[in-house]
Design an enzyme around this catalytic site. Structure first.
Site, PDB file in Angstrom:
ATOM      1  N   GLU A  44    -121.130  64.031 -40.752  1.00 22.96           N
ATOM      2  CA  GLU A  44    -121.155  62.584 -40.970  1.00 22.96           C
ATOM      3  C   GLU A  44    -119.956  62.118 -41.781  1.00 22.96           C
ATOM      4  O   GLU A  44    -119.419  61.041 -41.536  1.00 22.96           O
ATOM      5  CB  GLU A  44    -122.458  62.154 -41.643  1.00 22.96           C
ATOM      6  CG  GLU A  44    -123.676  62.211 -40.728  1.00 22.96           C
ATOM      7  CD  GLU A  44    -123.529  61.335 -39.485  1.00 22.96           C
ATOM      8  OE1 GLU A  44    -122.861  60.293 -39.566  1.00 22.96           O
ATOM      9  OE2 GLU A  44    -124.067  61.706 -38.434  1.00 22.96           O
ATOM     10  N   CYS A 194    -121.896  51.272 -23.938  1.00 22.91           N
ATOM     11  CA  CYS A 194    -121.613  49.953 -24.517  1.00 22.91           C
ATOM     12  C   CYS A 194    -120.289  50.030 -25.277  1.00 22.91           C
ATOM     13  O   CYS A 194    -120.212  49.812 -26.480  1.00 22.91           O
ATOM     14  CB  CYS A 194    -122.762  49.540 -25.437  1.00 22.91           C
ATOM     15  SG  CYS A 194    -122.746  47.803 -25.912  1.00 22.91           S
ATOM     16  N   CYS A 201    -122.254  48.246 -18.197  1.00 22.11           N
ATOM     17  CA  CYS A 201    -123.567  47.584 -18.302  1.00 22.11           C
ATOM     18  C   CYS A 201    -124.512  48.001 -17.185  1.00 22.11           C
ATOM     19  O   CYS A 201    -125.731  48.030 -17.367  1.00 22.11           O
ATOM     20  CB  CYS A 201    -123.387  46.075 -18.319  1.00 22.11           C
ATOM     21  SG  CYS A 201    -122.424  45.487 -19.734  1.00 22.11           S
ATOM     22  N   CYS A 204    -126.573  50.847 -18.339  1.00 23.53           N
ATOM     23  CA  CYS A 204    -127.231  50.731 -19.642  1.00 23.53           C
ATOM     24  C   CYS A 204    -128.744  50.583 -19.498  1.00 23.53           C
ATOM     25  O   CYS A 204    -129.221  49.741 -18.736  1.00 23.53           O
ATOM     26  CB  CYS A 204    -126.668  49.531 -20.389  1.00 23.53           C
ATOM     27  SG  CYS A 204    -127.401  49.350 -22.033  1.00 23.53           S
ATOM     28  N   CYS A 210    -130.753  42.752 -22.512  1.00 23.58           N
ATOM     29  CA  CYS A 210    -129.535  42.421 -23.256  1.00 23.58           C
ATOM     30  C   CYS A 210    -129.138  40.962 -23.034  1.00 23.58           C
ATOM     31  O   CYS A 210    -128.841  40.552 -21.902  1.00 23.58           O
ATOM     32  CB  CYS A 210    -128.397  43.351 -22.838  1.00 23.58           C
ATOM     33  SG  CYS A 210    -126.858  43.044 -23.710  1.00 23.58           S
TER      34      CYS A 210
END
Length: 327
Positions: A44, A194, A201, A204, A210
Site C-alpha cells: 500500500e 472505469c 462502460c 462495467c 451509473c
DNA sequence: AAGCCGTGGAC
DNA sequence: TGTCCAAGGCT
C-alpha cells in the site's frame, strides 16, 4: 434520477463489485498472494500515487529481501532507500522506516489493527489505513484512492469533487461481508474498466446503475494545474582511483536522503539534460572537477558500490555511464 | 489548505 | 512528441 441515485447506494452495488472482482479482477499481482498485514502495508505504501505495474518488481524485490516483519525489524533507513531506488516519492521509504521503529517501540512489533493507531504511523493516512484494515484484517473501512474516487464520481455523477460526500459514499456501498475482495475490486474496476480515458462502460458491471453512463457524460476528476518552475543544477564530478565523491542530499527540498554529486554554486544556466519532477523541470549539467577543489562533506564510493546506492534517476544514469567507462 | 513530493505508463 | 495522471500523505 433520484431513484437511480438511491438505487446505486444499495448494498447490492458492493456485492456486484465483489462478484465482478472474483471473476474479472487482476489476479496476477504479487501482494494478493500470501496476504499478511506486513505485505499489505508494504504494497500500500508503494502503491501510493504509483501504478500497480510499476510497483510489481519493487514489491518482489523488497519482499525477497525482507519476507516478513520479523526480517524487516533490523533494516536501516539506508537499506529501505536502496530498495526504493527509482520508485520516487522517497519520503515514503523514510516514513516506512520510521513507522517500523514506532511499531517496534509502541505497538509490540505488531502492525496495529485499529484505524486510530494506524493513522498515527508516518505515511499511513485515511485511505491507506482503510486499505490495510479492509484487505489485511477484513474490517469494513472505506478507501478513497484515485480509482475509487473516479468510480464513485461517475456512478453518482458528483460534479463538485466534494471529498466528504465521496468518503460517505465509499463507506455506504461497502460489501461488509467481503470487504477485502470488494476493496480490491473497486480499485481494479477503476484501473481497468472505469479508466480516466476511453472507459469501457460496456463491460462495467455497474453501467445500469451509473448516472454518468445514463447521461452519456463522464464528469472530470480534479485536474490540478501545476506551474512548473525551471531549476538549474550543475553537479560536480570528483573522481579518483575508481571512486566517485558523493554527498547525502538534504539541501534541495526533494530527493531528501539520496546520494548526489556536490552541487556547484555557479549561476551559469547550462542544460545537458532536462529531468522532469512533478513540480519542477530540472536543467542538469555536469562538470568534471579536480580534487583539490573539493570542499563538500561527503564520501568516496567505489564504483562497485554505486548500482545499489540510493541515488535519484538522473544521477543513477550518469553514474552508470561512469561505471561502464571504467570496464 | 494549497503546494509539495518522482518516476514512468499510457495514449 | 507532449500531456495526463497514478492503490496519497504531509505541512
Amino acid at each position: 434520477m433520484n431513484s437511480m441515485k438511491t438505487n446505486c447506494k444499495e448494498s447490492s452495488t458492493g456485492k456486484q463489485i465483489t462478484k465482478w472482482y472474483r471473476a474479472k479482477g487482476r489476479n496476477n499481482l504479487p501482494w494478493r498472494e500470501n496476504i499478511t498485514p506486513y505485505r499489505v502495508w508494504i504494497s500500500e505504501i508503494m502503491l501510493q500515487q504509483t501504478q500497480a505495474k510499476t510497483v510489481v518488481n519493487y514489491f518482489k524485490k523488497f519482499i525477497s529481501r525482507y519476507p516478513t516483519f520479523e526480517d524487516f525489524k533490523s533494516a536501516s533507513e539506508e537499506n529501505v532507500l536502496s530498495l526504493w531506488k527509482g520508485l520516487g516519492f522517497y519520503r515514503r521509504a523514510r516514513n516506512l522506516y520510521r513507522a517500523k521503529e514506532i511499531i517496534l517501540k509502541k505497538f509490540s512489533g505488531k502492525l496495529p489493527n485499529s484505524f486510530e493507531n494506524l493513522i498515527t504511523l508516518p505515511g499511513i493516512g485515511k485511505s491507506t489505513a482503510g486499505a490495510i484494515l479492509s484487505i489485511a484484517y477484513k474490517l469494513p473501512y472505506p478507501i478513497l484512492d484515485a480509482n475509487v474516487k473516479r468510480v464513485l464520481t461517475r456512478l453518482f455523477f458528483i460534479t463538485d469533487g466534494n471529498e466528504k460526500e465521496l468518503w460517505d459514499l465509499s463507506n455506504q456501498i461497502l460489501d461488509k461481508t467481503n470487504v477485502d475482495d470488494f476493496q480490491q475490486g473497486i480499485m481494479d474496476l477503476g484501473a481497468t474498466v472505469c479508466t480516466p480515458k476511453n472507459a469501457l462502460c460496456g463491460e462495467c458491471p455497474l453501467n445500469k446503475k451509473c448516472i454518468s453512463f445514463y447521461k452519456g457524460e463522464l464528469p472530470t476528476v480534479n485536474v490540478k494545474k501545476i506551474n512548473k518552475k525551471n531549476v538549474y543544477l550543475e553537479f560536480e564530478i570528483y573522481e579518483k582511483n575508481q571512486k566517485i565523491f558523493l554527498v547525502k542530499n538534504n539541501q534541495l527540498g526533494f530527493w531528501d536522503g539520496l546520494w548526489i554529486m556536490p552541487i556547484a554554486e555557479t549561476k551559469q544556466l547550462k542544460t545537458e539534460l532536462i529531468h522532469k519532477l512533478s513540480h519542477r523541470n530540472l536543467h542538469i549539467s555536469f562538470a568534471n572537477k579536480s580534487n583539490d577543489e573539493l570542499k563538500s562533506e561527503g564520501k568516496w564510493f567505489d564504483i562497485s558500490q554505486l548500482s545499489k546506492l540510493p541515488t535519484p534517476k538522473p544521477i543513477s544514469d550518469k553514474l552508470s555511464l561512469y561505471v561502464q567507462n571504467f570496464l
